[in-house]
Design a protein around this motif. Structure first.
Motif, PDB file in Angstrom:
ATOM      1  N   ARG A   1       0.816  -1.207   0.000  1.00  0.00           N
ATOM      2  CA  ARG A   1       0.000   0.000   0.000  1.00  0.00           C
ATOM      3  C   ARG A   1       0.855   1.264   0.000  1.00  0.00           C
ATOM      4  N   ALA A   2       2.006   1.201   0.677  1.00  0.00           N
ATOM      5  CA  ALA A   2       2.867   2.384   0.737  1.00  0.00           C
ATOM      6  C   ALA A   2       3.303   2.832  -0.638  1.00  0.00           C
ATOM      7  N   PHE A   3       3.567   1.862  -1.524  1.00  0.00           N
ATOM      8  CA  PHE A   3       4.029   2.197  -2.868  1.00  0.00           C
ATOM      9  C   PHE A   3       2.903   2.162  -3.897  1.00  0.00           C
ATOM     10  N   ALA A   4       1.670   2.001  -3.421  1.00  0.00           N
ATOM     11  CA  ALA A   4       0.538   1.927  -4.334  1.00  0.00           C
ATOM     12  C   ALA A   4       0.172   3.309  -4.860  1.00  0.00           C
ATOM     13  N   HIS A   5      -0.736   3.321  -5.840  1.00  0.00           N
ATOM     14  CA  HIS A   5      -1.216   4.576  -6.410  1.00  0.00           C
ATOM     15  C   HIS A   5      -1.953   5.376  -5.340  1.00  0.00           C
ATOM     16  N   PRO A   6      -1.860   6.714  -5.344  1.00  0.00           N
ATOM     17  CA  PRO A   6      -2.539   7.520  -4.331  1.00  0.00           C
ATOM     18  C   PRO A   6      -4.039   7.262  -4.234  1.00  0.00           C
ATOM     19  N   GLU A   7      -4.693   6.880  -5.331  1.00  0.00           N
ATOM     20  CA  GLU A   7      -6.130   6.620  -5.268  1.00  0.00           C
ATOM     21  C   GLU A   7      -6.429   5.436  -4.333  1.00  0.00           C
ATOM     22  N   GLU A   8      -5.567   4.421  -4.363  1.00  0.00           N
ATOM     23  CA  GLU A   8      -5.765   3.285  -3.469  1.00  0.00           C
ATOM     24  C   GLU A   8      -5.581   3.705  -2.022  1.00  0.00           C
ATOM     25  N   ARG A   9      -4.583   4.528  -1.769  1.00  0.00           N
ATOM     26  CA  ARG A   9      -4.371   5.013  -0.409  1.00  0.00           C
ATOM     27  C   ARG A   9      -5.561   5.840   0.060  1.00  0.00           C
ATOM     28  N   ALA A  10      -6.096   6.673  -0.823  1.00  0.00           N
ATOM     29  CA  ALA A  10      -7.246   7.504  -0.459  1.00  0.00           C
ATOM     30  C   ALA A  10      -8.441   6.643  -0.102  1.00  0.00           C
ATOM     31  N   GLY A  11      -8.599   5.498  -0.744  1.00  0.00           N
ATOM     32  CA  GLY A  11      -9.713   4.618  -0.474  1.00  0.00           C
ATOM     33  C   GLY A  11      -9.673   4.000   0.909  1.00  0.00           C
ATOM     34  N   LEU A  12      -8.536   4.020   1.543  1.00  0.00           N
ATOM     35  CA  LEU A  12      -8.392   3.458   2.878  1.00  0.00           C
ATOM     36  C   LEU A  12      -8.869   4.416   3.965  1.00  0.00           C
ATOM     37  N   ALA A  13      -9.101   5.668   3.599  1.00  0.00           N
ATOM     38  CA  ALA A  13      -9.434   6.676   4.611  1.00  0.00           C
ATOM     39  C   ALA A  13     -10.699   6.324   5.374  1.00  0.00           C
ATOM     40  N   SER A  14     -11.652   5.655   4.711  1.00  0.00           N
ATOM     41  CA  SER A  14     -12.907   5.341   5.366  1.00  0.00           C
ATOM     42  C   SER A  14     -12.743   4.299   6.463  1.00  0.00           C
ATOM     43  N   SER A  15     -11.649   3.523   6.411  1.00  0.00           N
ATOM     44  CA  SER A  15     -11.444   2.474   7.407  1.00  0.00           C
ATOM     45  C   SER A  15     -10.634   2.946   8.603  1.00  0.00           C
ATOM     46  N   GLY A  16     -10.260   4.200   8.636  1.00  0.00           N
ATOM     47  CA  GLY A  16      -9.493   4.712   9.765  1.00  0.00           C
ATOM     48  C   GLY A  16      -8.561   5.828   9.330  1.00  0.00           C
ATOM     49  N   PRO A  17      -7.895   6.463  10.290  1.00  0.00           N
ATOM     50  CA  PRO A  17      -6.991   7.561   9.940  1.00  0.00           C
ATOM     51  C   PRO A  17      -5.805   7.080   9.111  1.00  0.00           C
ATOM     52  N   VAL A  18      -5.433   7.887   8.154  1.00  0.00           N
ATOM     53  CA  VAL A  18      -4.283   7.593   7.302  1.00  0.00           C
ATOM     54  C   VAL A  18      -3.243   8.676   7.525  1.00  0.00           C
ATOM     55  N   ALA A  19      -2.011   8.268   7.809  1.00  0.00           N
ATOM     56  CA  ALA A  19      -0.955   9.234   8.098  1.00  0.00           C
ATOM     57  C   ALA A  19      -0.617  10.049   6.853  1.00  0.00           C
ATOM     58  N   ASP A  20      -0.192  11.295   7.086  1.00  0.00           N
ATOM     59  CA  ASP A  20       0.365  12.082   5.993  1.00  0.00           C
ATOM     60  C   ASP A  20       1.617  11.391   5.481  1.00  0.00           C
ATOM     61  N   ARG A  21       1.939  11.625   4.214  1.00  0.00           N
ATOM     62  CA  ARG A  21       3.121  10.991   3.628  1.00  0.00           C
ATOM     63  C   ARG A  21       3.829  11.973   2.717  1.00  0.00           C
ATOM     64  N   ILE A  22       5.126  11.825   2.627  1.00  0.00           N
ATOM     65  CA  ILE A  22       5.876  12.421   1.532  1.00  0.00           C
ATOM     66  C   ILE A  22       6.677  11.299   0.873  1.00  0.00           C
ATOM     67  N   SER A  23       7.034  11.494  -0.377  1.00  0.00           N
ATOM     68  CA  SER A  23       7.713  10.416  -1.097  1.00  0.00           C
ATOM     69  C   SER A  23       8.773  10.964  -2.031  1.00  0.00           C
ATOM     70  N   LEU A  24       9.747  10.115  -2.275  1.00  0.00           N
ATOM     71  CA  LEU A  24      10.774  10.365  -3.278  1.00  0.00           C
ATOM     72  C   LEU A  24      10.723   9.169  -4.221  1.00  0.00           C
ATOM     73  N   ARG A  25      10.393   9.412  -5.478  1.00  0.00           N
ATOM     74  CA  ARG A  25      10.155   8.314  -6.414  1.00  0.00           C
ATOM     75  C   ARG A  25      11.221   8.295  -7.500  1.00  0.00           C
ATOM     76  N   ASP A  26      11.661   7.079  -7.827  1.00  0.00           N
ATOM     77  CA  ASP A  26      12.548   6.847  -8.976  1.00  0.00           C
ATOM     78  C   ASP A  26      13.790   7.734  -8.938  1.00  0.00           C
ATOM     79  N   HIS A  27      14.350   7.843  -7.753  1.00  0.00           N
ATOM     80  CA  HIS A  27      15.597   8.600  -7.571  1.00  0.00           C
ATOM     81  C   HIS A  27      16.769   7.697  -7.974  1.00  0.00           C
ATOM     82  N   ILE A  28      17.574   8.117  -8.940  1.00  0.00           N
ATOM     83  CA  ILE A  28      18.677   7.306  -9.455  1.00  0.00           C
ATOM     84  C   ILE A  28      20.000   7.873  -8.954  1.00  0.00           C
ATOM     85  N   ALA A  29      20.862   6.986  -8.461  1.00  0.00           N
ATOM     86  CA  ALA A  29      22.205   7.387  -8.031  1.00  0.00           C
ATOM     87  C   ALA A  29      23.193   6.291  -8.404  1.00  0.00           C
TER      88      ALA A  29
END
Length: 300
Positions: free
Chosen positions: A7-35
């Motif tokens: 779920r952590a790496f899922a699409h934001p729409e899936e995460r939003a759908g979980l809101a009805s089942s309880g509180p969802v923590a705020d998140r920030i993300s860094l995606r596809d960072h190449i080093a």
């Protein structure tokens, strides 16, 4: 925890759908960072930087005042995640993605806002697909770890071969052990004929191995001289006030800023002293003291 990672790496729409089942923590993300990183346990990976892809999701403590203040200092900046990755890549060469992931997660969780860190690291150049690891770490996981603990500064003692062979070796060791700082002993190569390959990478390894033979020769003369090879072993010994003998191969070969040559044992001892921010370097034997040093150097 597997479902949490998905779920952590899922699409934001899936995460939003979980809101009805309880509180969802705020998140920030860094995606596809190449080093680029020199990493890997296989010999063919050494000296050949490869691409790593990082995906990081951080769950945060609620920050209700942020909307009103619009203060960048009140949030966990995306830059702090990228800096955590860069800092751990620069710290030392690692063999395992698992170790790198653990250290990055710890660094992020040392910030005040994160609750949990989801971290995926993938090697992109080791095969037809991406090879990687995924971990999740929480603030609770880190509760029993002292993330700020540092090892005490050691004294580095260099012994030349006549000092190793002298009947007064125990006296030299007694004097070192009587000090307040932990002691790391460094040695040079033996007096045997040095093997020469004419090939710089293999010569470096042979020179380091010859120094390690000498370290074991010293260890055979006094039980206090325990040979150690890794930074973990050195840090443990320093925290417990033990006296050890340095086998340099792993630390030197894994260092991003390691010495170019491994032929000069005293130069390696000085490099270690500067690397560990030693109290001082004490030179035992009739060898020329180094001229320019960032740590105090004295003759025993």
């Amino acid at each position: 925890m597997t479902e949490d990672i998905r779920r952590a790496f899922a699409h934001p729409e899936e995460r939003a759908g979980l809101a009805s089942s309880g509180p969802v923590a705020d998140r920030i993300s860094l995606r596809d960072h190449i080093a680029l990183a020199d990493i890997g346990a296989f010999q063919q990976e050494r000296g050949h930087p490869q691409r790593l892809r990082f995906n990081v999701v951080v769950e945060l403590l609620p920050q209700p005042a942020v909307a009103d203040s619009d203060d960048v200092d009140a949030i966990l900046s995306y830059d702090r995640i990228a800096e955590a990755i860069a800092a751990e890549l620069a710290a030392e060469r690692l063999n395992l993605l698992e170790t790198l992931a653990e250290r990055i997660a710890r660094r992020i969780l040392a910030e005040p806002q994160p609750l949990r860190v989801f971290l995926r690291i993938e090697k992109l150049d080791r095969g037809p697909g991406a090879l990687g690891v995924e971990i999740v770490r929480s603030r609770a996981d880190m509760a029993n770890l002292d993330l700020t603990q540092t090892a005490p500064s050691p004294v580095i003692a260099y012994f030349d071969n006549p000092t190793i062979d002298t009947a007064d070796l125990a006296t030299h060791l007694d004097a070192l052990a009587a000090g307040d700082a932990p002691v790391i002993i460094a040695v040079g190569q033996t007096d045997l004929i040095r093997a020469v390959t004419g090939h710089a990478p293999t010569q470096r390894r042979i020179d380091l191995l010859e120094i390690e033979q000498n370290a074991w020769r010293l260890a055979a003369r006094d039980d206090r001289c325990v040979v150690v090879a890794t930074r973990t072993e050195i840090d443990w010994a320093m925290r417990h006030g033990q006296m050890v003998v340095w086998a340099p191969s792993k630390i030197v070969l894994d260092a991003h800023d390691g010495p170019k040559s491994a032929e000069d044992g005293l130069a390696l001892a000085l490099w270690l002293a500067e690397h560990l921010e030693a109290v001082k370097l004490i030179v035992h034997g009739a060898v020329t003291l180094p001229a320019e040093c960032r740590v105090p150097v004295e003759r025993a």
